[in-house]
Design an enzyme around this catalytic site. Structure first.
Site, PDB file in Angstrom:
ATOM      1  CG  ASN A   1      -9.779  34.844 -54.566  1.00 54.63           C
ATOM      2  OD1 ASN A   1      -8.626  34.991 -54.966  1.00 54.63           O
ATOM      3  ND2 ASN A   1     -10.818  35.367 -55.189  1.00 54.63           N
ATOM      4  CB  VAL A   2      -7.485  32.584 -48.420  1.00 54.65           C
ATOM      5  CG1 VAL A   2      -6.432  31.695 -49.063  1.00 54.65           C
ATOM      6  CG2 VAL A   2      -6.974  34.013 -48.285  1.00 54.65           C
TER       7      VAL A   2
ATOM      8  CG  HIS B   1      -3.778  29.219 -53.404  1.00 55.64           C
ATOM      9  ND1 HIS B   1      -3.538  30.317 -54.201  1.00 55.64           N
ATOM     10  CD2 HIS B   1      -3.136  28.181 -54.003  1.00 55.64           C
ATOM     11  CE1 HIS B   1      -2.783  29.966 -55.241  1.00 55.64           C
ATOM     12  NE2 HIS B   1      -2.536  28.674 -55.153  1.00 55.64           N
TER      13      HIS B   1
ATOM     14  CB  THR C   1      -5.922  34.928 -61.507  1.00 57.48           C
ATOM     15  OG1 THR C   1      -4.634  34.488 -61.077  1.00 57.48           O
ATOM     16  CG2 THR C   1      -6.321  34.173 -62.753  1.00 57.48           C
ATOM     17  CB  SER C   2      -1.525  38.518 -61.824  1.00 54.02           C
ATOM     18  OG  SER C   2      -1.027  37.616 -60.862  1.00 54.02           O
TER      19      SER C   2
ATOM     20  CG  ASN D   1      -7.146  39.814 -65.069  1.00 46.91           C
ATOM     21  OD1 ASN D   1      -7.682  39.553 -63.985  1.00 46.91           O
ATOM     22  ND2 ASN D   1      -5.867  40.125 -65.161  1.00 46.91           N
ATOM     23  CG  LEU D   2      -8.655  46.206 -64.123  1.00 46.54           C
ATOM     24  CD1 LEU D   2     -10.121  46.494 -64.368  1.00 46.54           C
ATOM     25  CD2 LEU D   2      -8.265  46.615 -62.701  1.00 46.54           C
TER      26      LEU D   2
HETATM   27  P1  OAD Z   1      -2.963  39.078 -58.119  1.00 41.71           P
HETATM   28  O1  OAD Z   1      -3.011  40.211 -57.158  1.00 41.71           O
HETATM   29  O2  OAD Z   1      -1.629  38.572 -58.537  1.00 41.71           O
HETATM   30  O3  OAD Z   1      -3.732  39.451 -59.452  1.00 41.71           O
HETATM   31  C1  OAD Z   1      -5.010  40.004 -59.430  1.00 41.71           C
HETATM   32  C2  OAD Z   1      -5.431  40.275 -60.862  1.00 41.71           C
HETATM   33  O4  OAD Z   1      -6.759  40.770 -60.820  1.00 41.71           O
HETATM   34  C3  OAD Z   1      -4.575  41.310 -61.592  1.00 41.71           C
HETATM   35  O5  OAD Z   1      -4.211  40.803 -62.881  1.00 41.71           O
HETATM   36  C4  OAD Z   1      -5.504  42.519 -61.722  1.00 41.71           C
HETATM   37  O6  OAD Z   1      -5.304  43.239 -62.951  1.00 41.71           O
HETATM   38  C5  OAD Z   1      -6.864  41.864 -61.724  1.00 41.71           C
HETATM   39  N1  OAD Z   1      -7.955  42.726 -61.221  1.00 41.71           N
HETATM   40  C6  OAD Z   1      -7.909  43.704 -60.306  1.00 41.71           C
HETATM   41  N2  OAD Z   1      -9.126  44.229 -60.099  1.00 41.71           N
HETATM   42  C7  OAD Z   1      -9.977  43.558 -60.922  1.00 41.71           C
HETATM   43  C8  OAD Z   1     -11.380  43.636 -61.172  1.00 41.71           C
HETATM   44  N3  OAD Z   1     -12.176  44.504 -60.546  1.00 41.71           N
HETATM   45  N4  OAD Z   1     -11.915  42.785 -62.087  1.00 41.71           N
HETATM   46  C9  OAD Z   1     -11.123  41.887 -62.739  1.00 41.71           C
HETATM   47  N5  OAD Z   1      -9.802  41.779 -62.545  1.00 41.71           N
HETATM   48  C10 OAD Z   1      -9.231  42.596 -61.634  1.00 41.71           C
HETATM   49  O7  OAD Z   1      -3.850  37.885 -57.480  1.00 41.71           O
HETATM   50  P2  OAD Z   1      -3.899  36.348 -57.845  1.00 41.71           P
HETATM   51  O8  OAD Z   1      -3.642  36.122 -59.290  1.00 41.71           O
HETATM   52  O9  OAD Z   1      -5.134  35.806 -57.265  1.00 41.71           O
HETATM   53  O10 OAD Z   1      -1.422  32.725 -53.214  1.00 41.71           O
HETATM   54  O11 OAD Z   1      -2.669  35.789 -57.016  1.00 41.71           O
HETATM   55  C11 OAD Z   1      -2.414  34.415 -57.047  1.00 41.71           C
HETATM   56  C12 OAD Z   1      -1.868  33.957 -55.737  1.00 41.71           C
HETATM   57  O12 OAD Z   1      -0.746  34.759 -55.354  1.00 41.71           O
HETATM   58  C13 OAD Z   1      -2.793  34.114 -54.563  1.00 41.71           C
HETATM   59  O13 OAD Z   1      -3.757  33.087 -54.439  1.00 41.71           O
HETATM   60  C14 OAD Z   1      -1.865  34.069 -53.411  1.00 41.71           C
HETATM   61  C15 OAD Z   1      -0.759  34.940 -53.925  1.00 41.71           C
HETATM   62  O14 OAD Z   1       0.474  34.638 -53.453  1.00 41.71           O
HETATM   63  C16 OAD Z   1      -1.279  32.251 -51.971  1.00 41.71           C
HETATM   64  O15 OAD Z   1      -1.583  32.877 -50.985  1.00 41.71           O
HETATM   65  C17 OAD Z   1      -0.729  30.864 -51.931  1.00 41.71           C
END
Ligand code: OAD
Length: 235
Positions: free
Chosen positions: A92-93, A109, A177-178, A202-203
């Site tokens: 996370n940023v 990141h 994280t997804s 995760n959700l």
């Molecule tokens: P995503 O948006 O891909 O995934 C977020 C995850 O969090 C999903 O699997 C949701 O189901 C889950 N989620 C949502 N709400 C939740 C909650 N309240 N509790 C638990 N889980 C929950 O985000 P990231 O995996 O962080 O990179 O994405 C990875 C990277 O993709 C980011 O860092 C960014 C992006 O491109 C850069 O900017 C380089």
């Protein structure tokens, strides 16, 4: 509880969702109305720097309106109380882990509240609007700052330190994280390869869900405080 000394925790956008920060991969596949590749690549910045700067300026400004939630706070408490090694690696940023008080923290990141000067190469804390082309706090040159964000096609920060921590950890935990973006998505396989126990919270199941020994599905704000309390009562 089996012998756990060294912990690596990976967090993603889901841990900040309950604070009101948008995740990346919503149901419409857009991120705040943009395709990720239109705003989060070096090519996008070269093509339309003003649009990219304004996009990150808006996200930076929004940080003032959000607060750490119980999941960030629980991880900060774990950091303060855990006697063994611990490394919190966030994708996370936003600065919610920092504001919650986590110290053993690494932003792989980059950070919204950091500026990278392409003239002098230095990074500085940054709070304003980069679209206004302010001077670099380090070299005073105007018009060379870019968001200190790792874009697609760029190398995430401190990978050697992360790989070392993964090789030495007994427990790897992934939160919110997804599992769609490498190299972070591959950390679970590295940790398992080196013999760590692996847990995801995760959700819904992430793309790498099958690699985890255990998956807990639900909101980070509910799951993480329970997990931390359990871990600390068994120290
Ligand atoms: P995503 O948006 O891909 O995934 C977020 C995850 O969090 C999903 O699997 C949701 O189901 C889950 N989620 C949502 N709400 C939740 C909650 N309240 N509790 C638990 N889980 C929950 O985000 P990231 O995996 O962080 O990179 O994405 C990875 C990277 O993709 C980011 O860092 C960014 C992006 O491109 C850069 O900017 C380089």
């Amino acid at each position: 509880m089996e012998n756990i000394n060294n912990i690596v925790i990976l967090t993603g956008a889901g841990i900040s969702a309950e604070s009101g920060v948008a995740t990346f991969r919503g149901p419409d596949g857009l991120w705040e109305g943009h395709r990720v590749e239109d705003v989060a690549t070096p090519e996008a910045f070269a093509r339309d720097p003003d649009m990219v700067q304004k996009f990150y300026d808006e996200r930076r400004a929004k940080l003032d309106a959000v607060q750490p939630n119980p999941a960030h706070q629980a991880l900060a408490e774990l950091d303060q109380k855990w006697p063994g090694d611990l490394l919190l690696v966030t994708q996370n940023v936003d600065d919610l882990h920092d504001r919650a008080g986590s110290q053993r923290l690494l932003h792989m990141h980059g950070e919204l509240r950091s500026a990278w000067c392409l003239a002098c190469g230095e990074r500085s804390p940054f709070a304003g609007k980069m679209a206004l082309d302010p001077a670099c706090p380090k070299c005073d040159q105007f018009g060379h700052l870019r968001p200190d964000i790792v874009w697609f096609g760029e190398m995430p920060y401190q990978m050697e330190r992360i790989e070392l921590a993964l090789a030495q950890c007994d427990l790897f935990v992934s939160i919110g994280t997804s599992g769609a973006v490498y190299p972070a998505a591959g950390f679970v396989q590295s940790a398992r390869h080196y013999g760590a126990r692996t847990l995801e919270m995760n959700l819904d199941p992430s793309e790498g869900s099958l690699y985890f020994h255990e998956s807990r599905m639900g909101k980070a704000g509910d799951l993480v405080p329970v997990w931390v309390e359990d871990l600390l009562t068994n120290v």
